[in-house]
Write a protein that holds these residues in place. Structure first.
Motif, PDB file in Angstrom:
ATOM      1  N   PRO A 142     -11.428   2.968   6.894  1.00 44.88           N
ATOM      2  CA  PRO A 142     -10.249   2.156   7.232  1.00 44.88           C
ATOM      3  C   PRO A 142      -9.925   1.081   6.198  1.00 44.88           C
ATOM      4  O   PRO A 142      -9.178   0.148   6.504  1.00 44.88           O
ATOM      5  CB  PRO A 142     -10.641   1.529   8.572  1.00 44.88           C
ATOM      6  CG  PRO A 142     -12.119   1.431   8.541  1.00 44.88           C
ATOM      7  CD  PRO A 142     -12.625   2.547   7.663  1.00 44.88           C
ATOM      8  N   HIS A 188      -7.190  -4.348   5.951  1.00 51.54           N
ATOM      9  CA  HIS A 188      -6.796  -5.691   5.487  1.00 51.54           C
ATOM     10  C   HIS A 188      -5.286  -5.766   5.261  1.00 51.54           C
ATOM     11  O   HIS A 188      -4.707  -6.840   5.320  1.00 51.54           O
ATOM     12  CB  HIS A 188      -7.539  -6.039   4.184  1.00 51.54           C
ATOM     13  CG  HIS A 188      -7.119  -5.153   3.058  1.00 51.54           C
ATOM     14  ND1 HIS A 188      -6.073  -5.467   2.235  1.00 51.54           N
ATOM     15  CD2 HIS A 188      -7.557  -3.939   2.679  1.00 51.54           C
ATOM     16  CE1 HIS A 188      -5.892  -4.481   1.383  1.00 51.54           C
ATOM     17  NE2 HIS A 188      -6.790  -3.537   1.624  1.00 51.54           N
ATOM     18  N   ALA A 189      -4.661  -4.601   4.991  1.00 53.22           N
ATOM     19  CA  ALA A 189      -3.194  -4.579   4.853  1.00 53.22           C
ATOM     20  C   ALA A 189      -2.594  -4.499   6.261  1.00 53.22           C
ATOM     21  O   ALA A 189      -1.913  -3.531   6.613  1.00 53.22           O
ATOM     22  CB  ALA A 189      -2.751  -3.399   4.000  1.00 53.22           C
ATOM     23  N   ARG A 228      -0.082  -5.174   8.489  1.00 54.67           N
ATOM     24  CA  ARG A 228       1.316  -5.574   8.298  1.00 54.67           C
ATOM     25  C   ARG A 228       2.012  -5.713   9.640  1.00 54.67           C
ATOM     26  O   ARG A 228       2.250  -4.717  10.324  1.00 54.67           O
ATOM     27  CB  ARG A 228       2.001  -4.515   7.410  1.00 54.67           C
ATOM     28  CG  ARG A 228       1.481  -4.555   5.986  1.00 54.67           C
ATOM     29  CD  ARG A 228       1.542  -3.250   5.322  1.00 54.67           C
ATOM     30  NE  ARG A 228       0.713  -2.266   5.992  1.00 54.67           N
ATOM     31  CZ  ARG A 228       0.591  -1.006   5.609  1.00 54.67           C
ATOM     32  NH1 ARG A 228       1.239  -0.580   4.563  1.00 54.67           N
ATOM     33  NH2 ARG A 228      -0.183  -0.169   6.267  1.00 54.67           N
ATOM     34  N   CYS A 263       0.850  -1.177   0.000  1.00 57.88           N
ATOM     35  CA  CYS A 263       0.000   0.000   0.000  1.00 57.88           C
ATOM     36  C   CYS A 263       0.886   1.227   0.000  1.00 57.88           C
ATOM     37  O   CYS A 263       2.004   1.203   0.521  1.00 57.88           O
ATOM     38  CB  CYS A 263      -0.905  -0.011   1.239  1.00 57.88           C
ATOM     39  SG  CYS A 263      -1.980   1.433   1.281  1.00 57.88           S
ATOM     40  N   GLN A 264       0.339   2.300  -0.569  1.00 60.08           N
ATOM     41  CA  GLN A 264       1.129   3.546  -0.592  1.00 60.08           C
ATOM     42  C   GLN A 264       1.385   4.081   0.816  1.00 60.08           C
ATOM     43  O   GLN A 264       2.404   4.716   1.056  1.00 60.08           O
ATOM     44  CB  GLN A 264       0.442   4.602  -1.471  1.00 60.08           C
ATOM     45  CG  GLN A 264      -1.077   4.713  -1.291  1.00 60.08           C
ATOM     46  CD  GLN A 264      -1.497   5.469  -0.056  1.00 60.08           C
ATOM     47  OE1 GLN A 264      -0.787   6.366   0.371  1.00 60.08           O
ATOM     48  NE2 GLN A 264      -2.634   5.118   0.517  1.00 60.08           N
ATOM     49  N   GLY A 274      -5.201   5.471   7.717  1.00 62.42           N
ATOM     50  CA  GLY A 274      -6.604   5.408   7.308  1.00 62.42           C
ATOM     51  C   GLY A 274      -7.393   4.643   8.342  1.00 62.42           C
ATOM     52  O   GLY A 274      -8.509   5.022   8.735  1.00 62.42           O
ATOM     53  N   SER A 275      -6.802   3.557   8.839  1.00 65.56           N
ATOM     54  CA  SER A 275      -7.477   2.758   9.865  1.00 65.56           C
ATOM     55  C   SER A 275      -7.180   3.269  11.271  1.00 65.56           C
ATOM     56  O   SER A 275      -8.059   3.289  12.133  1.00 65.56           O
ATOM     57  CB  SER A 275      -7.105   1.287   9.718  1.00 65.56           C
ATOM     58  OG  SER A 275      -5.708   1.103   9.778  1.00 65.56           O
ATOM     59  N   GLY A 284      -0.957   1.941   9.068  1.00 69.07           N
ATOM     60  CA  GLY A 284      -1.493   2.999   8.224  1.00 69.07           C
ATOM     61  C   GLY A 284      -2.520   3.813   9.006  1.00 69.07           C
ATOM     62  O   GLY A 284      -3.188   3.306   9.906  1.00 69.07           O
TER      63      GLY A 284
HETATM   64  S1  SF4 Z   1      -5.955   2.067   5.738  1.00 69.40           S
HETATM   65 FE1  SF4 Z   1      -4.513   0.413   5.190  1.00 69.40          FE
HETATM   66  S2  SF4 Z   1      -5.012  -0.192   3.072  1.00 69.40           S
HETATM   67 FE2  SF4 Z   1      -5.988   1.821   3.506  1.00 69.40          FE
HETATM   68  S3  SF4 Z   1      -4.520   3.342   2.748  1.00 69.40           S
HETATM   69 FE3  SF4 Z   1      -4.098   3.040   4.942  1.00 69.40          FE
HETATM   70  S4  SF4 Z   1      -2.535   1.422   5.045  1.00 69.40           S
HETATM   71 FE4  SF4 Z   1      -3.403   1.375   2.999  1.00 69.40          FE
END
Ligand code: SF4
Length: 281
Positions: free
Chosen positions: A183, A272-273, A275, A66-67, A149-150, A147
């Protein structure tokens, strides 16, 4: 007393972050493939196919999944009979993170000041480091690339004890439902119950690293995990928030003793990413 050069820690941290930004763990990949098999919505099937294809492409090319390659979080569980040699443990962890993010050409996402300057530090440091001491001579390193976003959708609820099990379930489902598509669902949900205002989120975050399919050993908490997962997936938010059967892949709960007057509940939402990986030195 075992002597452990901090350069070993640095190398391990570097290796973990290079690995997790390029490959999800096999349990997550398998859970995504199961979600694809049971999905009935064509749109959600399309999204899940894209996401699983992306896993394969990242593993093959060495490009990040993912970016948003995340904020580096390290849980260090250190045996009290270990003597670190050759420098600072903290600086070794930071250098391991720096090495991985520069070598992997991963996005550097950390700003030095959160409110005013917001200047990128340029190497994805500092990392967030949690240290706990245990008996023994080994060092366990759990690395997570989180990340935002989540992370931005994670919540803490300071519930009264009378809220009971229904209150906990309501908090978990509310957090996921109000997060909606933000997320990047399907998500993995970590729940920390008890402790205090700062320990509940730590438990919740650690819980997101528990392998999918492994329930809490206490049957009551295992049943709570099942109920939460079932209720979250009834929301039909679905993959990428476009509707579908799988909003969450898994829910893991942890608990700790707490005060007689309270019941903190933290909900850590991970995309889901998710990590993460660990190693033992
Ligand atoms: S929430 Fe997860 S999948 Fe979405 S942009 Fe952020 S790291 Fe990537």
């Amino acid at each position: 007393m075992r002597e452990l050069p901090v350069t070993d820690v640095q190398a391990a941290v570097r290796g973990l972050f290079l690995q997790i930004n390029r490959r999800v763990s096999p349990d997550i990949e398998a859970a995504m493939r199961r979600a694809l098999e049971r999905e009935t919505s064509p749109a959600a099937r399309y999204v899940l196919t894209q996401l699983t294809d992306n896993y394969a492409a990242a593993a093959e090319t060495g490009l990040p999944l993912c970016q948003d390659t995340g904020m580096a979080v390290c849980f260090l569980t250190v045996g009290q009979d270990v003597h670190f040699t050759g420098g600072s443990l903290t600086q070794a962890v930071e250098q391991g993170v720096r090495d991985a993010y520069i070598e992997g050409c991963f996005r550097k996402s950390i700003v030095s000041d959160p409110l005013f300057d917001r200047v990128n530090t340029g190497d994805n440091t500092p990392a967030v480091i949690h240290l706990s001491l245990v008996p023994g001579e080994s060092v366990r390193i759990l690395a997570m690339a989180k990340g935002f976003g989540s992370e931005n959708m994670s919540r803490v609820f300071m519930l009264p004890p009378a809220a009971g099990e229904e209150g906990v379930l309501d908090a978990v489902v509310t957090a996921v439902r109000e997060a909606g598509p933000n997320p990047c669902p399907p998500v993995i949900v970590g729940v920390g119950i008890g402790g205090d205002f700062e320990t509940a989120p730590l438990m919740a975050k650690r819980a997101t690293a528990r392998p999918i399919g492994v329930h809490h050993p206490d049957a009551r908490y295992a049943a709570l995990e099942e109920k939460a997962l079932e209720r979250i997936n009834r929301s039909m938010i679905g993959a990428a928030g476009i509707g579908g059967l799988t909003t969450a892949l898994w829910v893991s709960a942890e608990y700790a003793p707490t005060h007689i007057a309270g019941m903190p509940v933290a909900v850590c939402i991970c995309c889901h990413a998710s990590r993460h990986a660990e190693t033992v030195l």
